[in-house]
Design a protein around this motif. Sequence first.
Motif, PDB file in Angstrom:
ATOM      1  N   SER A 129     -34.121  21.407   8.445  1.00  0.00           N
ATOM      2  CA  SER A 129     -33.954  19.984   8.138  1.00  0.00           C
ATOM      3  C   SER A 129     -34.965  19.636   7.068  1.00  0.00           C
ATOM      4  N   CYS A 130     -34.489  18.973   6.017  1.00  0.00           N
ATOM      5  CA  CYS A 130     -35.342  18.583   4.899  1.00  0.00           C
ATOM      6  C   CYS A 130     -35.217  17.083   4.657  1.00  0.00           C
ATOM      7  N   ARG A 181     -34.230  13.807   2.132  1.00  0.00           N
ATOM      8  CA  ARG A 181     -32.929  13.478   1.539  1.00  0.00           C
ATOM      9  C   ARG A 181     -32.616  14.331   0.320  1.00  0.00           C
ATOM     10  N   GLY A 208     -33.317  17.462  -0.020  1.00  0.00           N
ATOM     11  CA  GLY A 208     -33.085  18.846   0.370  1.00  0.00           C
ATOM     12  C   GLY A 208     -34.200  19.797  -0.028  1.00  0.00           C
ATOM     13  N   CYS A 232     -39.375  20.124   4.513  1.00  0.00           N
ATOM     14  CA  CYS A 232     -38.468  21.044   5.188  1.00  0.00           C
ATOM     15  C   CYS A 232     -39.155  21.740   6.351  1.00  0.00           C
ATOM     16  N   THR A 279     -26.892  21.074   6.928  1.00  0.00           N
ATOM     17  CA  THR A 279     -27.738  20.152   6.176  1.00  0.00           C
ATOM     18  C   THR A 279     -27.843  20.591   4.721  1.00  0.00           C
ATOM     19  N   LEU A 280     -28.357  19.698   3.891  1.00  0.00           N
ATOM     20  CA  LEU A 280     -28.667  20.029   2.499  1.00  0.00           C
ATOM     21  C   LEU A 280     -30.043  20.682   2.455  1.00  0.00           C
ATOM     22  N   VAL A 281     -30.075  21.928   1.998  1.00  0.00           N
ATOM     23  CA  VAL A 281     -31.338  22.640   1.791  1.00  0.00           C
ATOM     24  C   VAL A 281     -31.302  23.231   0.391  1.00  0.00           C
ATOM     25  N   ASN A 282     -32.294  22.889  -0.418  1.00  0.00           N
ATOM     26  CA  ASN A 282     -32.398  23.401  -1.786  1.00  0.00           C
ATOM     27  C   ASN A 282     -33.876  23.445  -2.136  1.00  0.00           C
ATOM     28  N   THR A 283     -34.583  24.392  -1.533  1.00  0.00           N
ATOM     29  CA  THR A 283     -36.034  24.399  -1.590  1.00  0.00           C
ATOM     30  C   THR A 283     -36.540  25.809  -1.860  1.00  0.00           C
ATOM     31  N   ARG A 287     -24.670  22.063   2.994  1.00  0.00           N
ATOM     32  CA  ARG A 287     -24.148  21.126   3.991  1.00  0.00           C
ATOM     33  C   ARG A 287     -23.137  21.824   4.901  1.00  0.00           C
TER      34      ARG A 287
END
Length: 331
Positions: free
Chosen positions: A140-141, A143, A145, A149, A174-178, A189
Amino acid sequence: AGDMFQGTPASNLAYGRPVVEYYNRMGYAAAALGNHEFDWGTDSLRARMRQAKYGIFGANVRYTDGRDVKWIRNDTIVRRGAARIGIIGVSTVSTPTTTRAGNVVGLRFDDPAPIVDSIGTVLRKRGANFVVVIAHAGASCGRDGATDCGGEIIDLARKLTTKVDAIVSGHTHTLVNTEVKGIPIVQARSSGRAIDGLDLPIGSSAGLPVRHQVRELAADTIQPVPAIDSIVRKAVARVAPLVSRHVATIPATLARQGPQYPLGNLIADAQRRAGKGDVAIMNNGGIRTELRAGDATYGSLFEIQPFGNTLYSLTMTGSQLRGTGHRERVQ
């Protein structure tokens, strides 16, 4: 990154067969083993693995005595142009509690970090230019992403000691872009609403960092590919007589919003009545879509709760009931 089969009558009533046919036609190279891949038992899972032209991987799945599970592959190396890409698939350690426990009897789901470290080193020695982990484990990050996190996939990345070029995450929808320790981590997502993009540098670009993004998709901007769209149409047509059956007319939409969904209250009340209980408990994670206003069919109701869960009736004290709130299993 796992959970390929669950959610729609066209898939579930055929135990995932049309989904594998669809993925075969699309040219998938690999998939991680999600907790919902076990929902119909290991016999159905093994049948889908035999059908798949791509590998379905779970490197951290072991028998309870520690032996490797021979029918679950750990990794592969695929060629794309001049690149040799090593892929390791892992499953969430919470699988025994996020699918029906009886479906994974005799199996355990180990900490994937030391396993990825070991296999990643071997893949490099076998000639892999890159090592990518596909993990049915999420985060979970914030908004965006990218910030704030936390979660299973973040912990995995922090514990790695071997070089991993990218991680494709799943499970939490979820949106994750890290990035963690220089490793890009992406999750697009759920439900086909986005797609991960990873640019792995090779040739004259070798040595540059991996570029990563998550692109949102608008379905009405995408042209169907007839050879693939036909698979969907046939699968939907096979279950249409059941799916299109009218059940009720809904005057107002019951959404999945807030900490206590109105739809969740309706489901809990239905369960309480069916079980002849004083109270009932329904977790938000087991409600997979909203109940829309208008004609409610068997298919639209099926997609709200597609898992075929079993309703249990228990006798509890009030203090025991108040203590269950944070320990309910999310199916």
